[in-house]
Design a protein around this motif. Structure first.
Motif, PDB file in Angstrom:
ATOM      1  N   SER B  13      36.874  36.636  37.272  1.00 27.69           N
ATOM      2  CA  SER B  13      37.691  37.667  38.515  1.00 27.69           C
ATOM      3  C   SER B  13      37.013  39.035  38.234  1.00 27.69           C
ATOM      4  CB  SER B  13      39.085  37.269  38.325  1.00 27.69           C
ATOM      5  OG  SER B  13      39.428  36.377  38.975  1.00 27.69           O
ATOM      6  N   ARG B  14      37.478  39.367  37.087  1.00 27.98           N
ATOM      7  CA  ARG B  14      37.153  40.909  36.516  1.00 27.98           C
ATOM      8  C   ARG B  14      35.415  40.983  36.719  1.00 27.98           C
ATOM      9  NH1 ARG B  14      38.143  42.982  31.488  1.00 27.98           N
ATOM     10  NH2 ARG B  14      39.207  44.845  32.484  1.00 27.98           N
ATOM     11  N   GLY B  15      34.748  40.100  36.344  1.00 31.41           N
ATOM     12  CA  GLY B  15      33.485  40.541  36.544  1.00 31.41           C
ATOM     13  C   GLY B  15      33.008  40.549  37.819  1.00 31.41           C
ATOM     14  N   GLU B  17      34.847  41.373  40.484  1.00 32.93           N
ATOM     15  CA  GLU B  17      35.375  42.687  41.027  1.00 32.93           C
ATOM     16  C   GLU B  17      34.338  43.910  40.533  1.00 32.93           C
ATOM     17  OE1 GLU B  17      40.132  42.390  41.546  1.00 32.93           O
ATOM     18  OE2 GLU B  17      39.393  42.639  39.342  1.00 32.93           O
ATOM     19  N   ALA B  18      34.093  43.837  39.229  1.00 34.41           N
ATOM     20  CA  ALA B  18      32.969  45.115  38.663  1.00 34.41           C
ATOM     21  C   ALA B  18      31.873  44.987  39.489  1.00 34.41           C
ATOM     22  CB  ALA B  18      33.072  44.897  37.090  1.00 34.41           C
ATOM     23  N   ARG B  59      46.879  45.693  50.077  1.00 35.75           N
ATOM     24  CA  ARG B  59      45.868  46.741  49.602  1.00 35.75           C
ATOM     25  C   ARG B  59      45.147  47.207  50.897  1.00 35.75           C
ATOM     26  NH1 ARG B  59      47.045  48.515  44.759  1.00 35.75           N
ATOM     27  NH2 ARG B  59      47.415  46.438  43.207  1.00 35.75           N
TER      28      ARG B  59
ATOM     29  N   SER C  53      48.369  50.469  38.647  1.00 34.82           N
ATOM     30  CA  SER C  53      48.467  48.953  38.909  1.00 34.82           C
ATOM     31  C   SER C  53      47.567  48.230  38.729  1.00 34.82           C
ATOM     32  CB  SER C  53      48.997  49.072  40.375  1.00 34.82           C
ATOM     33  OG  SER C  53      47.935  49.372  41.312  1.00 34.82           O
ATOM     34  N   TYR C  54      46.022  48.902  38.907  1.00 37.45           N
ATOM     35  CA  TYR C  54      44.782  48.070  38.609  1.00 37.45           C
ATOM     36  C   TYR C  54      44.884  47.696  37.198  1.00 37.45           C
ATOM     37  CZ  TYR C  54      43.779  50.021  43.317  1.00 37.45           C
ATOM     38  OH  TYR C  54      43.886  50.381  44.606  1.00 37.45           O
ATOM     39  N   GLN C  57      47.090  44.947  36.431  1.00 38.96           N
ATOM     40  CA  GLN C  57      46.762  43.549  36.789  1.00 38.96           C
ATOM     41  C   GLN C  57      45.630  43.197  36.519  1.00 38.96           C
ATOM     42  OE1 GLN C  57      46.621  43.935  41.262  1.00 38.96           O
ATOM     43  NE2 GLN C  57      48.788  44.350  41.501  1.00 38.96           N
ATOM     44  N   ASP C  58      44.999  44.053  35.250  1.00 49.19           N
ATOM     45  CA  ASP C  58      43.791  43.660  34.691  1.00 49.19           C
ATOM     46  C   ASP C  58      42.753  43.333  35.740  1.00 49.19           C
ATOM     47  OD1 ASP C  58      42.849  43.596  32.126  1.00 49.19           O
ATOM     48  OD2 ASP C  58      43.125  41.237  31.902  1.00 49.19           O
ATOM     49  N   ARG C  59      42.471  44.337  36.574  1.00 50.97           N
ATOM     50  CA  ARG C  59      41.319  44.247  37.450  1.00 50.97           C
ATOM     51  C   ARG C  59      40.159  44.604  36.905  1.00 50.97           C
ATOM     52  NH1 ARG C  59      42.887  41.345  41.658  1.00 50.97           N
ATOM     53  NH2 ARG C  59      44.881  42.052  42.556  1.00 50.97           N
ATOM     54  N   GLY C  60      38.868  44.228  37.470  1.00 48.54           N
ATOM     55  CA  GLY C  60      37.892  44.583  37.163  1.00 48.54           C
ATOM     56  C   GLY C  60      37.337  45.934  37.387  1.00 48.54           C
TER      57      GLY C  60
END
Lengths: 258, 201, 201
Positions: B13-15, B17-18, B59, C53-54, C57-60
């Motif tokens: 998920s993080r990958g 997003e980045a 968002r 918040s990002y 939430q551990d966002r990328g």
């Protein structure tokens, strides 16, 4: 182009507009008014592009034919073949109108989709600069001439390549004419060699080819016989059809090539 | 590396997003899958989940699948905020003629100039030039026939402008076939048989 | 508009997210404040909250304050993923669109963003950013007109890459006359007297 200035980009556009114009009740529209209005528009286009005018005139001719047919009293004897040909043209016209209307509505839907899509903006920022150093040099192997080429490309409308199309279209039209020519000459002339039939255009390969296609078409219809006694020898063309066949062959030629 | 499924999922998920964040263009499933060492189905599943999570959290941006790839974009709700701020591109509206030609190409691609002209009933050179200058259509091949006519199709930009994944995602053309009463009206107007005509008056 | 504080806060949060997401460059507090009709302190407070918040939430991705403004960027944790992806995309070249934009700048400099956009017929923000990030073009001045638009030109690096002493050494255009829409674009948006323009070259 005048036709465009008036808001009608094509003959189907105009006819559709006249028939479906919401000023009139759909079922009250009479062909007579349509034909008159159509002709009035065509007349206004007096100094417009010849290609455009031709297309409009073709439709006008069909409309007039339809109008004439309606004016004729019912019991007048009409050649059945002519009648069929007229129906065919009418159906073709109808099909084209429906197609035109379909795409007009599809275009409107696409327009609405693009309006909705315009409500969002994409992210365009691209790579964070810490990664930019990693990416290979984007101008590697580019030369000043590439830049020059790109500039010219940016400045000029994309060169519109038009390979073959014009002559393909031309052949289509000319085959029709060539068939008419053959039908004028063949029935009364007795057997003729293909060479004789093409003598007057012998220096134009394309014209000869067109006449060859015309002869093949008539052969397919079974109204001429072909005979070639030697390999590469002269081709003899002989009319074997009746006068009715001659009429049928004439009207059987589809003007629109729909 | 031994990761639990959950950790693996979070990592992917993080990958995603980045990667989507730093991509200047929509980035295809396949490219994300390759960069993250997984398969396209997994990518797609996660992207949909991410997209839903942004929507749930209300968002101001979306993760959307447009023109063959995933991209971040502003939420349509906020068009007023954005248009007031972002410099408008010089997107003049297309003429009706150009729009209809574009529709024909979108639905009939690949299609030659002559075929488009046959449907429109007029020469379409000028309109085609406008459309390809705008980048909405381009040459996508050559006809195999004798003339080797240039065949046209719609571009990625076209899909982007419509906000759709690909031209296949346009509403079916059948939706636009005129309804029966219009067909009937056209039919009736062009009726040639005097008997019918007299009867119908 | 009668909004509760909470609604107002949500509206501002979403607005910030949308604006920062679609901006090619970091956006200063003041610009966000103006676009959303509030003050800079509020903007800063909300941005910090969003950023947290990002992270929670551990966002990328991150919302970061860089170079005088807010922007989204990939999370530092994921630099390996990005690096791998960037390196894989080996035979990267300038897209035809970027190449054409670069050519327009090279031959028509100094030129404003709006002028380039008018000639290309599309929004060129993304492409311009790529080109200036790569160091091929940069701001070389301001238009004297009321808008004081930023004017772009090519850089020394650009010339080095092409192996020419200066942009004047590009192949000459000869007696090429730009088409009407280009002339119009160049005149329309540039307020400076053309005489000055020539003299300053």
């Amino acid at each position: 182009m005048r036709a465009e200035a008036a808001g009608f980009e094509g003959p189907f556009d105009l006819l559709l507009h006249l028939i479906l114009s919401d000023k009139v009740d759909l079922y009250e529209v009479s062909l007579f008014e349509i034909v008159d209005a159509y002709l009035a528009e065509v007349r206004k286009m007096a100094d417009c592009d010849l290609d455009v005018a031709t297309e409009f005139l073709l439709i006008a001719a069909t409309l007039i034919e339809l109008k004439v047919r309606r004016l004729l009293p019912e019991d007048v004897d009409i050649d059945l073949d002519e009648e069929f040909a007229l129906w065919e043209e009418r159906d073709l016209l109808l099909a084209r109108l429906l197609e035109s209307k379909t795409f007009k509505d599809a275009a409107a839907a696409i327009g609405r989709m693009s309006e909705t899509a315009a409500r969002v903006r994409p992210r365009i920022a691209g790579l964070d600069e810490q990664f930019l150093g990693l990416a290979p040099d984007l101008l590697e192997n580019s030369t000043p001439n590439d830049l020059h080429r790109a500039f010219m490309k940016a400045m000029q409308p994309k060169p519109v390549t038009n390979v073959g199309l014009q002559h393909v279209t031309a052949v289509k039209a000319s085959v029709t004419e060539a068939i008419h020519e053959m039908l004028d000459r063949l029935p009364d002339s007795g057997p003729r060699t293909f060479r004789q039939l093409t003598q007057h255009v012998a220096n134009d390969t394309l014209e000869v080819v067109v006449r060859f296609l015309a002869v093949l078409e008539l052969f397919k219809q079974g109204v001429v016989e072909l005979d070639q006694s030697d390999r590469f020898g002269d081709l003899t063309v002989e009319w074997v059809g009746s006068e009715d066949d001659r009429q049928a062959a004439l009207t059987g030629v589809d003007v629109y090539e729909g | 590396m031994d990761l639990t499924d959950e950790q693996q999922l979070a990592h992917l998920s993080r990958g995603i997003e980045a990667l989507v964040m730093v991509s200047a263009d929509p980035i295809p499933d396949a490219e994300l899958a390759q960069a993250l060492g997984t398969d396209e189905v997994t990518i797609r599943t996660i992207c949909v989940a991410l997209s839903d999570s942004y929507e749930d959290q209300d968002r101001g941006f979306q993760l959307a699948y447009i023109a063959g790839g995933w991209r971040f974009q502003s939420h349509p709700d906020l068009s007023e905020v954005i248009t007031g701020h972002v410099l408008e591109g010089q997107n003049q509206k297309l003429t009706p003629a150009a729009m209809e030609t574009l529709a024909i190409i979108a639905y009939k691609q690949p299609i030659s100039r002559a075929q488009i002209g046959a449907i429109r009933g007029v020469n379409v050179d000028g309109v085609l030039r406008t459309l390809s200058q705008r980048g909405y259509v381009s040459e996508i091949g050559r006809d195999e026939g004798p003339g080797q006519a240039v065949l046209f199709g719609t571009t990625q930009l076209f899909c982007e402008k419509l906000g759709i994944p690909s031209a296949k995602d346009l509403p079916p053309l059948g939706d636009f076939v005129p309804p029966a009463h219009v067909v009937e009206a056209l039919e009736q107007t062009l009726r040639a048989d005097p008997a019918d005509y007299v009867a119908s008056e």
